[in-house]
Design a protein around this motif. Sequence first.
Motif, PDB file in Angstrom:
ATOM      1  N   VAL A 166       0.865  -1.177   0.000  1.00 46.95           N
ATOM      2  CA  VAL A 166       0.000   0.000   0.000  1.00 46.95           C
ATOM      3  C   VAL A 166       0.907   1.233   0.000  1.00 46.95           C
ATOM      4  N   LYS A 167       0.704   2.091  -0.982  1.00 43.22           N
ATOM      5  CA  LYS A 167       1.538   3.279  -1.111  1.00 43.22           C
ATOM      6  C   LYS A 167       1.002   4.409  -0.229  1.00 43.22           C
ATOM      7  N   ALA A 168      -0.318   4.542  -0.215  1.00 39.95           N
ATOM      8  CA  ALA A 168      -0.894   5.659   0.551  1.00 39.95           C
ATOM      9  C   ALA A 168      -2.318   5.350   0.979  1.00 39.95           C
ATOM     10  N   ILE A 169      -2.688   5.892   2.127  1.00 38.79           N
ATOM     11  CA  ILE A 169      -4.064   5.814   2.615  1.00 38.79           C
ATOM     12  C   ILE A 169      -4.550   7.253   2.796  1.00 38.79           C
ATOM     13  N   HIS A 170      -5.680   7.560   2.191  1.00 35.65           N
ATOM     14  CA  HIS A 170      -6.260   8.898   2.316  1.00 35.65           C
ATOM     15  C   HIS A 170      -7.564   8.786   3.087  1.00 35.65           C
ATOM     16  N   VAL A 171      -7.764   9.658   4.055  1.00 33.25           N
ATOM     17  CA  VAL A 171      -9.027   9.678   4.801  1.00 33.25           C
ATOM     18  C   VAL A 171      -9.739  10.984   4.497  1.00 33.25           C
ATOM     19  N   ILE A 172     -11.009  10.850   4.102  1.00 35.56           N
ATOM     20  CA  ILE A 172     -11.780  12.008   3.662  1.00 35.56           C
ATOM     21  C   ILE A 172     -13.123  12.048   4.386  1.00 35.56           C
ATOM     22  N   ALA A 173     -13.425  13.200   4.969  1.00 34.07           N
ATOM     23  CA  ALA A 173     -14.722  13.411   5.619  1.00 34.07           C
ATOM     24  C   ALA A 173     -15.538  14.309   4.689  1.00 34.07           C
ATOM     25  N   GLU A 174     -16.581  13.727   4.111  1.00 36.26           N
ATOM     26  CA  GLU A 174     -17.279  14.380   3.001  1.00 36.26           C
ATOM     27  C   GLU A 174     -17.806  15.776   3.302  1.00 36.26           C
ATOM     28  N   GLU A 175     -18.304  15.987   4.517  1.00 36.03           N
ATOM     29  CA  GLU A 175     -18.970  17.261   4.780  1.00 36.03           C
ATOM     30  C   GLU A 175     -18.293  18.106   5.846  1.00 36.03           C
ATOM     31  N   ASN A 176     -17.008  17.889   6.003  1.00 32.85           N
ATOM     32  CA  ASN A 176     -16.231  18.811   6.830  1.00 32.85           C
ATOM     33  C   ASN A 176     -15.922  20.051   5.989  1.00 32.85           C
ATOM     34  N   PRO A 177     -15.556  21.163   6.629  1.00 33.86           N
ATOM     35  CA  PRO A 177     -15.239  22.345   5.828  1.00 33.86           C
ATOM     36  C   PRO A 177     -14.101  22.088   4.856  1.00 33.86           C
ATOM     37  N   PHE A 178     -13.192  21.201   5.241  1.00 35.88           N
ATOM     38  CA  PHE A 178     -12.089  20.828   4.385  1.00 35.88           C
ATOM     39  C   PHE A 178     -12.065  19.305   4.390  1.00 35.88           C
ATOM     40  N   PRO A 179     -12.452  18.670   3.273  1.00 37.55           N
ATOM     41  CA  PRO A 179     -12.718  17.228   3.332  1.00 37.55           C
ATOM     42  C   PRO A 179     -11.507  16.355   3.684  1.00 37.55           C
ATOM     43  N   GLU A 180     -10.309  16.716   3.247  1.00 35.79           N
ATOM     44  CA  GLU A 180      -9.156  15.869   3.560  1.00 35.79           C
ATOM     45  C   GLU A 180      -8.880  15.902   5.061  1.00 35.79           C
ATOM     46  N   VAL A 181      -8.714  14.717   5.634  1.00 37.05           N
ATOM     47  CA  VAL A 181      -8.399  14.610   7.051  1.00 37.05           C
ATOM     48  C   VAL A 181      -6.903  14.375   7.215  1.00 37.05           C
ATOM     49  N   ALA A 182      -6.407  13.317   6.571  1.00 38.69           N
ATOM     50  CA  ALA A 182      -4.986  12.993   6.654  1.00 38.69           C
ATOM     51  C   ALA A 182      -4.629  12.017   5.544  1.00 38.69           C
ATOM     52  N   THR A 183      -3.353  12.019   5.184  1.00 34.52           N
ATOM     53  CA  THR A 183      -2.831  11.062   4.218  1.00 34.52           C
ATOM     54  C   THR A 183      -1.643  10.361   4.855  1.00 34.52           C
ATOM     55  N   PHE A 184      -1.602   9.057   4.726  1.00 32.53           N
ATOM     56  CA  PHE A 184      -0.528   8.262   5.310  1.00 32.53           C
ATOM     57  C   PHE A 184       0.249   7.593   4.184  1.00 32.53           C
ATOM     58  N   TYR A 185       1.566   7.764   4.179  1.00 32.38           N
ATOM     59  CA  TYR A 185       2.402   7.179   3.127  1.00 32.38           C
ATOM     60  C   TYR A 185       3.127   5.967   3.680  1.00 32.38           C
ATOM     61  N   LEU A 186       2.915   4.834   3.031  1.00 31.76           N
ATOM     62  CA  LEU A 186       3.452   3.581   3.538  1.00 31.76           C
ATOM     63  C   LEU A 186       4.417   2.961   2.525  1.00 31.76           C
ATOM     64  N   SER A 187       5.109   1.913   2.993  1.00 29.85           N
ATOM     65  CA  SER A 187       6.043   1.181   2.135  1.00 29.85           C
ATOM     66  C   SER A 187       6.188  -0.212   2.739  1.00 29.85           C
ATOM     67  N   PRO A 188       6.937  -1.101   2.072  1.00 27.90           N
ATOM     68  CA  PRO A 188       7.139  -2.439   2.665  1.00 27.90           C
ATOM     69  C   PRO A 188       7.762  -2.369   4.062  1.00 27.90           C
ATOM     70  N   ALA A 189       8.425  -1.257   4.397  1.00 27.34           N
ATOM     71  CA  ALA A 189       9.044  -1.100   5.721  1.00 27.34           C
ATOM     72  C   ALA A 189       8.018  -1.166   6.845  1.00 27.34           C
ATOM     73  N   ASN A 190       6.761  -0.984   6.533  1.00 29.93           N
ATOM     74  CA  ASN A 190       5.729  -1.001   7.573  1.00 29.93           C
ATOM     75  C   ASN A 190       5.246  -2.392   7.935  1.00 29.93           C
ATOM     76  N   GLY A 191       5.387  -3.331   7.017  1.00 31.11           N
ATOM     77  CA  GLY A 191       4.995  -4.708   7.326  1.00 31.11           C
ATOM     78  C   GLY A 191       3.501  -4.931   7.386  1.00 31.11           C
ATOM     79  N   LYS A 192       2.786  -3.923   7.782  1.00 33.28           N
ATOM     80  CA  LYS A 192       1.347  -4.032   7.977  1.00 33.28           C
ATOM     81  C   LYS A 192       0.731  -2.669   7.696  1.00 33.28           C
ATOM     82  N   ALA A 193      -0.328  -2.660   6.868  1.00 33.25           N
ATOM     83  CA  ALA A 193      -0.925  -1.377   6.492  1.00 33.25           C
ATOM     84  C   ALA A 193      -2.097  -1.076   7.404  1.00 33.25           C
TER      85      ALA A 193
END
Lengths: 108, 155
Positions: B87-114
Amino acid sequence: MAEMKPRVKVPATATKGEIIEIKTTINHDMESGQRKDKDGKVIPRKIINKFVCSLNGKEVFRSDWYTAVSANPYLSFFVKATESGNFDFAWSDDDGSVYKTSAPITVS
Amino acid sequence: MSDRALGRAALTRRQILIGTAGIGLMALPRWAQATPAEAQAAIAKITGGATPAAGRVTLRLPQIAENGNSVQFSVAVDSPMTEADYVKAIHVIAEENPFPEVATFYLSPANGKAEVTMRMRLAKTQTVRAVAVMADGKAFEAQQEVKVTIGGCGG
């Protein structure tokens, strides 16, 4: 504003290849820029917008944060234990400050 | 995000709310909230226009959040996290917040678990979406509605 105090929880030891959980938190208001003070003036945005975790200088996890991240941000994630050394953690503030801490791990 | 001026009545109510409830998203005027269409546009930007497929992503959220200032969520993605498939990235979006993007997480094989856990602000009852982008560029998604009791207030 309160003093930014980062705290992390990293297992002291792990076996090679083990997937460990890292828990982090930091004191920060995460002022969203959406609120107004009692005079009706917008309180300017001031949040932590980036978090990076490195092991022995090599980045292993990174995250971009926006205004919806709660105050005193908590974050947990996983890392595969590959070698002994130091995890470095850095939180980047809108104002340019970077709050740092680190934690050692022994991998056998 | 909107910088539009607020109505006087709303401001007064907000002041009371700030006074009693402290920090958070208390200052959200209703009309500053994003729409599901804007959230969709944000997701299209992430995936390069492709519609994320269902599956592989598990989004854990409360059904009902009593306090919209701090709603814990976990996103787990079914992936071996190897050099060939991670998994390269996980994006979390809250549809009706004033700003929909909540956070983005950048992953790699170094994480072992997504898997990541965090806490977010939700302005009101709405759908939260988690989009995972794989190493091969394919995108997967999970979504869930959260009922917010004392949310971004203002409502």
